[in-house]
Write a protein that holds these residues in place. Structure first.
Motif, PDB file in Angstrom:
ATOM      1  N   ASP A 170      14.580 -10.560  21.343  1.00  0.00           N
ATOM      2  CA  ASP A 170      14.641 -10.389  22.640  1.00  0.00           C
ATOM      3  C   ASP A 170      14.969  -8.958  23.133  1.00  0.00           C
ATOM      4  O   ASP A 170      14.772  -8.321  24.153  1.00  0.00           O
ATOM      5  CB  ASP A 170      15.050 -11.493  23.759  1.00  0.00           C
ATOM      6  N   LEU A 176       7.332 -20.002  33.982  1.00  0.00           N
ATOM      7  CA  LEU A 176       7.845 -18.755  33.985  1.00  0.00           C
ATOM      8  C   LEU A 176       6.673 -17.742  34.199  1.00  0.00           C
ATOM      9  O   LEU A 176       5.519 -18.227  33.421  1.00  0.00           O
ATOM     10  CB  LEU A 176       8.812 -18.394  32.734  1.00  0.00           C
ATOM     11  N   ILE A 197       8.175 -13.890  30.408  1.00  0.00           N
ATOM     12  CA  ILE A 197       8.156 -14.459  29.367  1.00  0.00           C
ATOM     13  C   ILE A 197       8.300 -13.174  28.458  1.00  0.00           C
ATOM     14  O   ILE A 197       8.826 -13.181  27.386  1.00  0.00           O
ATOM     15  CB  ILE A 197       6.877 -15.428  29.078  1.00  0.00           C
ATOM     16  N   GLU A 233       6.018 -21.049  23.143  1.00  0.00           N
ATOM     17  CA  GLU A 233       6.981 -21.969  23.488  1.00  0.00           C
ATOM     18  C   GLU A 233       7.279 -22.126  24.940  1.00  0.00           C
ATOM     19  O   GLU A 233       7.135 -23.167  25.619  1.00  0.00           O
ATOM     20  CB  GLU A 233       8.268 -22.256  22.482  1.00  0.00           C
ATOM     21  N   TYR A 234       7.450 -20.797  25.358  1.00  0.00           N
ATOM     22  CA  TYR A 234       7.916 -20.460  26.865  1.00  0.00           C
ATOM     23  C   TYR A 234       6.705 -20.945  27.622  1.00  0.00           C
ATOM     24  O   TYR A 234       6.631 -21.797  28.736  1.00  0.00           O
ATOM     25  CB  TYR A 234       7.985 -19.320  27.129  1.00  0.00           C
ATOM     26  N   ARG A 253      11.432 -11.909  28.197  1.00  0.00           N
ATOM     27  CA  ARG A 253      12.446 -12.541  27.433  1.00  0.00           C
ATOM     28  C   ARG A 253      12.113 -12.764  26.026  1.00  0.00           C
ATOM     29  O   ARG A 253      13.120 -12.760  25.203  1.00  0.00           O
ATOM     30  CB  ARG A 253      12.295 -14.176  27.868  1.00  0.00           C
ATOM     31  N   LYS A 288       7.914 -17.622  19.818  1.00  0.00           N
ATOM     32  CA  LYS A 288       8.748 -17.943  20.954  1.00  0.00           C
ATOM     33  C   LYS A 288       8.058 -17.904  22.501  1.00  0.00           C
ATOM     34  O   LYS A 288       8.203 -18.736  23.244  1.00  0.00           O
ATOM     35  CB  LYS A 288       9.830 -16.845  21.013  1.00  0.00           C
ATOM     36  N   THR A 317       7.161 -24.137  30.095  1.00  0.00           N
ATOM     37  CA  THR A 317       7.927 -23.560  31.205  1.00  0.00           C
ATOM     38  C   THR A 317       6.830 -23.156  31.997  1.00  0.00           C
ATOM     39  O   THR A 317       5.792 -22.961  31.634  1.00  0.00           O
ATOM     40  CB  THR A 317       9.021 -22.271  30.891  1.00  0.00           C
TER      41      THR A 317
END
Length: 288
Positions: free
Chosen positions: A195, A247, A252, A240-241, A255, A237, A245
């Protein structure tokens, strides 16, 4: 034919070495020349010559450091050092790093060079089978990072369980197993800090190696460019978010390490064939 790289900052010396020997008669072929150690190191990583004939004292990276960094890269390339009188401390250190021989420039003759090349050729022949086996284990064939097939709704699922390959529109990154401490250190860092702002330059500083050297070495040891591998980690990643989620896409992207949402969307689409919003929508639709 054994591959040879000539490294010498004095052009006339380099040309003399190249011209006085009938290389092919001795089983060698000259694949390249360089006038400095930094350029030569990149060529060694890229082309893996069997023999490097190099001057010891050169501006910038000298022949001793070139030999040292080649060994640190895990390469078994043979080295023959060209030296002047008064440089025997350098010669002693070069031999400690595994140089095969040295030749005095001022007394260099066709016979002395031919004898040295015959010696190196015998060494290469004796170690070829062992070296091939070592390289086979040193650089495992990694699985492909991505597929070229665009995303389809039928390939998507939403689950609270850890994502499997069928949950993703591309093959997830699998951490390469390498036997090189600096490259392993970079891979571990990316896994923990994907990140953050990561570049080839920042990673070269992290492991205290040259930027071009790290770039070429990472590709050789893993099969991927450093940035391609980083993007693979980030895309997994991000997916997955998006699945798990609500978001915003911009959040994202931030992140997983992208300062620009436009760049994040561009890279995500390049990897998956759709935008992050499309991926999320199709994931929800499949869930319903």
């Amino acid at each position: 034919m054994w591959k040879v790289l000539l490294v010498e900052d004095e052009v006339f010396v380099r040309e003399s070495v190249r011209e006085i020997i009938s290389w092919e008669e001795l089983g060698f072929t000259v694949i390249g020349e360089s006038g400095n150690g930094t350029e030569a190191l990149a060529m060694i990583i890229q082309d893996t010559p069997d023999l490097v004939l190099t001057d010891i004292v050169m501006p910038g990276m000298d022949g001793l450091e070139l030999l040292k960094q080649t060994r640190q890269a895990g390469l078994k390339t043979k080295f023959v050092m060209l030296t002047c009188m008064g440089e025997f401390e350098y010669v002693r250190r070069a031999m400690e790093y595994g140089a095969s021989n040295y030749i005095l420039k001022l007394s260099m003759s066709v016979n002395s060079l031919r004898d040295t090349l015959r010696k190196v050729s015998a060494e290469l022949g004796a170690s070829a089978e062992v070296r091939t086996e070592e390289e086979h284990h040193e650089v495992p064939s990694p699985p492909p990072l991505i597929t070229s097939t665009p995303i389809s709704a039928t390939s998507l699922t939403v689950s609270s369980a850890p994502p499997s390959e069928t949950d993703l529109p591309f093959t997830p990154v699998r951490e390469p197993v390498v036997k090189h401490p600096e490259i392993s250190k970079i891979i571990e860092y990316i896994g923990q800090h994907y990140d953050q702002d990561i570049t080839v330059k920042s990673m070269s500083r992290y492991v205290m190696m040259g930027e071009n050297y790290v770039s070429a070495l990472f590709k050789k040891k893993t099969g991927y460019t450093l940035i391609h591998y980083l993007h693979g980690v980030r895309m997994e990643k991000a997916a997955e978010y998006l699945r798990e989620t609500d978001l915003p896409v911009q959040e994202i992207g931030y992140r997983v390490g992208f300062g620009s949402d436009n760049y994040f969307i561009k890279i995500f689409k390049r990897w998956t064939g759709c935008t992050p919003s499309q991926y999320r929508h199709r994931s929800y639709s499949q869930d319903e």
